[in-house]
Design an enzyme around this catalytic site. Structure first.
Site, short mmCIF file in Angstrom:
data_model
loop_
_atom_site.label_atom_id
_atom_site.label_comp_id
_atom_site.label_asym_id
_atom_site.label_seq_id
_atom_site.Cartn_x
_atom_site.Cartn_y
_atom_site.Cartn_z
N GLU A 1 9.64 17.10 13.74
CA GLU A 1 10.36 16.88 12.48
C GLU A 1 10.15 18.07 11.58
O GLU A 1 9.00 18.46 11.34
CB GLU A 1 9.76 15.66 11.78
CG GLU A 1 10.35 14.35 12.16
CD GLU A 1 9.82 13.24 11.25
OE1 GLU A 1 8.62 12.96 11.26
OE2 GLU A 1 10.65 12.64 10.55
N LYS A 19 0.88 -1.18 0.00
CA LYS A 19 0.00 0.00 0.00
C LYS A 19 0.91 1.23 0.00
O LYS A 19 1.35 1.68 1.04
CB LYS A 19 -0.89 -0.04 1.24
CG LYS A 19 -2.21 0.71 1.15
CD LYS A 19 -2.11 2.18 0.83
CE LYS A 19 -1.62 3.06 1.93
NZ LYS A 19 -1.31 4.44 1.47
N GLU A 65 8.66 1.71 11.36
CA GLU A 65 9.75 2.63 11.04
C GLU A 65 9.14 4.01 11.02
O GLU A 65 8.49 4.40 10.06
CB GLU A 65 10.35 2.29 9.67
CG GLU A 65 10.97 0.91 9.56
CD GLU A 65 12.31 0.79 10.25
OE1 GLU A 65 12.85 1.82 10.72
OE2 GLU A 65 12.82 -0.33 10.36
N CYS A 120 13.46 10.72 7.13
CA CYS A 120 13.31 10.41 8.56
C CYS A 120 14.66 10.53 9.27
O CYS A 120 14.71 10.80 10.46
CB CYS A 120 12.76 9.02 8.73
SG CYS A 120 13.71 7.79 7.83
P1 NAP Z 1 2.26 9.18 6.92
O1 NAP Z 1 1.30 10.29 6.72
O2 NAP Z 1 2.31 8.53 8.24
O3 NAP Z 1 1.94 8.13 5.76
C1 NAP Z 1 2.67 6.95 5.60
C2 NAP Z 1 1.80 5.91 4.95
O4 NAP Z 1 0.68 5.61 5.81
C3 NAP Z 1 1.19 6.35 3.63
O5 NAP Z 1 1.11 5.24 2.78
C4 NAP Z 1 -0.18 6.82 4.05
O6 NAP Z 1 -1.13 6.80 3.01
C5 NAP Z 1 -0.53 5.79 5.10
N1 NAP Z 1 -1.57 6.22 6.02
C6 NAP Z 1 -1.92 7.48 6.38
N2 NAP Z 1 -2.94 7.45 7.27
C7 NAP Z 1 -3.23 6.15 7.48
C8 NAP Z 1 -4.18 5.45 8.29
N3 NAP Z 1 -5.04 6.11 9.08
N4 NAP Z 1 -4.19 4.11 8.27
C9 NAP Z 1 -3.33 3.45 7.50
N5 NAP Z 1 -2.42 4.02 6.70
C10 NAP Z 1 -2.36 5.36 6.69
O7 NAP Z 1 3.76 9.63 6.62
P2 NAP Z 1 4.30 10.38 5.35
O8 NAP Z 1 3.93 11.81 5.47
O9 NAP Z 1 3.94 9.67 4.10
O10 NAP Z 1 5.87 10.18 5.53
C11 NAP Z 1 6.62 10.98 6.34
C12 NAP Z 1 6.88 10.31 7.67
O11 NAP Z 1 7.47 9.05 7.46
C13 NAP Z 1 7.86 11.09 8.50
O12 NAP Z 1 7.45 11.12 9.83
C14 NAP Z 1 9.15 10.30 8.36
O13 NAP Z 1 10.07 10.48 9.40
C15 NAP Z 1 8.63 8.91 8.29
N6 NAP Z 1 9.61 8.01 7.67
C16 NAP Z 1 10.23 7.09 8.46
C17 NAP Z 1 11.20 6.26 7.92
C18 NAP Z 1 11.89 5.24 8.76
O14 NAP Z 1 12.49 4.33 8.19
N7 NAP Z 1 11.86 5.33 10.07
C19 NAP Z 1 11.51 6.36 6.55
C20 NAP Z 1 10.85 7.30 5.78
C21 NAP Z 1 9.88 8.12 6.36
P3 NAP Z 1 -1.51 8.21 2.28
O15 NAP Z 1 -0.33 8.58 1.52
O16 NAP Z 1 -2.69 7.88 1.45
O17 NAP Z 1 -1.84 9.20 3.37
#
Ligand code: NAP
Length: 502
Positions: free
Chosen positions: A404, A197, A273, A307
């Site tokens: 962040e 997904k 993650e 991240c």
């Molecule tokens: P996000 O908003 O949490 O979204 C991540 C994924 O989750 C997307 O596929 C998103 O889909 C989905 N999602 C959102 N709401 C959801 C829900 N209620 N139920 C299930 N899935 C849901 O994060 P992002 O803005 O895409 O990415 C940035 C974040 O990722 C930052 O905090 C960054 O630090 C973190 N990150 C962490 C790592 C690591 O390895 N630790 C690596 C990269 C990024 P949609 O796109 O449709 O909203």
């Protein structure tokens, strides 16, 4: 589709025709079981170019019904995939590594078009992403167990590791290829089937990857990909179904918390993650020029939307002026623009909300007394651009030291004492990456041990390495991806108690 063998490695970049051809080359439907198919909803999911705000393409917009169909396909294929010889699974991943490498120009262009970062960063990501398949191709044949004599004699203890079962893999938009290969590689190598997904902003890269894996021999139903604009209901439905056995998530800590709570009803295996707030420590004995280059990499790669991005730069007072001057010059000289343009070093942020968040954090720091050394503003042009920014003298209560930033903004804080800077670095809910610059080995090891982080980079601006265990502690999550540990997150341990009287 561009053929790098014919067109050369960079042929996909640089022209409107190449951009159209890259987006046109990608399947736009859902991949469920043996076929590409439309979503059950009539509407599509529009993919935006963040550098122009224009629509690049439209892909299928999956509903919970489609998510459950993908789970059913993964469930049906689970037994046969688990029985497929590890060598065969590994060789499919190896072929995918080679295919991605050969197709790197098209994949990098797709990443840049839908995510915005410069082509050079996207090409780096393609290499990093491919490398997870190479690594897991090698790991697929090493899921060993153990055989031991029971301490009291009269019995044996046989331990084996088996695939956990169908996995839901949820990925973010910032590294749309590498975050997917890091999960798919481990799952498939371990013998698990998967539902991918991807983030709604970057579905094209995920669909292109899915097609490559199918071409390389992944059997039907083993990898299913669903793109959706409404992830909450789809993911909740799949996670509530007892046929799912694991969820692996990369994204924000807020969404991670929701998924951890949802995982309770089916007692799912969970890998998280999550977000980071990496401290970047430069001690007075450091090589300042190298530390500045490390800071540029740790802060600016992927437009600062990583991240692992350096979120707080702590600089020893003795070298603070020199460091500030050099970093100011580097950031002020960076070329900002559409990621496809030659020479561009930083692109647009992913969307208007992300740019608004960065702007709010900068205004807040300024109000509290920080000095803008360079940049500091949104850019008056189409797309979601923010200037590369350095803020000096950022006070401890500034919001950007807690949250962040996820953008091209570097906050600088001066320090005098090793113990104090370690305390300040650890004063965060997060614990993903940290960076240390020093030439003193004793200090390097002492500080590395004291920092509350899953990963510490020493005298370098990156922790990315497929052969190392990537992951965090505290609110940055649990589980590890890559390294010897990564495949273990997809394997369940079983022990057989053997009666063997002497
Ligand atoms: P996000 O908003 O949490 O979204 C991540 C994924 O989750 C997307 O596929 C998103 O889909 C989905 N999602 C959102 N709401 C959801 C829900 N209620 N139920 C299930 N899935 C849901 O994060 P992002 O803005 O895409 O990415 C940035 C974040 O990722 C930052 O905090 C960054 O630090 C973190 N990150 C962490 C790592 C690591 O390895 N630790 C690596 C990269 C990024 P949609 O796109 O449709 O909203």
């Amino acid at each position: 589709m561009t053929d790098p063998a014919v067109d050369g490695p960079m042929a996909a970049s640089g022209s409107a025709a190449a951009e159209r051809s890259a987006t046109a080359s990608v399947p736009k439907q859902l991949r469920i079981g043996p076929s590409w198919r439309d979503a059950s909803a009539a509407t599509g999911l529009a993919v935006e170019d963040p550098s122009t705000g224009e629509t690049l393409a439209e892909v299928a917009d999956a509903t919970p019904t489609d998510g459950l169909a993908a789970l059913l396909a993964a469930h049906h294929s689970q037994a046969s995939w688990a029985l497929t010889a590890p060598r065969v699974r590994g060789e499919i991943l190896r072929r995918a590594y080679e295919r991605i490498t050969a197709d790197s120009a098209r994949l990098a262009l797709l990443i840049t078009l839908e995510m915005g970062k410069p082509l050079a960063d996207s090409l780096w990501e393609v290499g990093y992403a491919a490398d997870f398949f190479r690594w897991y191709a090698e790991e697929a044949v090493r899921t060993d167990g153990a055989y031991a004599t029971a301490p009291a004699g009269g019995g044996r203890v046989l331990t084996m590791r088996q695939p956990v079962g169908p996995c839901l893999l949820i990925t973010p938009w910032n590294l749309p290829l590498a975050m997917a290969t890091r999960k798919i590689g481990a799952a498939l190598a371990a013998g698990c089937t998967a539902i991918l997904k991807p983030a709604e902003q970057t579905p094209l890269t995920a669909l292109a990857l899915t097609e490559i894996l199918l071409d390389c021999g992944v059997p039907e139903g083993v990898l299913n990909t669903v793109t959706t604009s409404d992830p909450g209901p789809l993911v909740a439905a799949v996670m509530a179904d007892p046929r799912l056995r694991k969820v692996s998530f990369t994204g924000s800590t807020d969404v991670g918390r929701i998924l951890i709570a949802q995982s309770a009803s089916q007692v799912l295996r969970v890998s998280m993650e999550l977000g980071g707030n990496a401290p970047f420590l430069v001690f007075a004995d450091a090589d300042v020029a190298a530390a500045v280059e490390g800071a540029v990499l740790a802060k600016m790669r992927t437009n600062g939307e990583a991240c692992t991005a350096a979120n707080r730069l702590y600089i020893a007072r003795d070298i603070a002026d020199e460091f500030t001057e050099r970093l100011t010059a580097r950031l002020a000289g960076m070329r900002v623009g559409r990621g496809t343009e030659p020479g561009v070093e930083t692109g647009p942020l992913i969307d208007a909300a992300a740019r608004g968040h960065v702007d709010r954090l900068v205004r807040d720091a300024e109000r509290r007394g920080a000095r803008v050394a360079t940049g500091g503003h949104t850019m008056p042009r189409a797309g979601h651009f923010f200037e590369p920014t350095l803020l000096a003298g950022v006070p401890a209560d500034a919001l950007m030291l807690r949250e962040e930033i996820f953008g091209p903004v570097a906050p600088l804080i001066t320090f005098d004492d090793e113990a104090d800077v370690v305390t300040a670095a650890n004063d965060t809910q997060y614990g993903l990456a940290a960076y240390i610059y020093t030439r003193d080995l004793g200090r390097a090891l002492r500080v590395a041990e004291q920092l509350e982080a899953g990963m510490v980079a020493l005298n370098q601006g990156t922790v990315a390495n497929s052969s190392a265990p990537f992951g965090g502690i505290k609110h940055s999550g649990y589980g590890r991806e890559g390294g010897r540990e990564g495949i273990g997150d997809y394997l369940a341990i079983k022990y057989v108690a053997i009666s063997l009287p002497d």
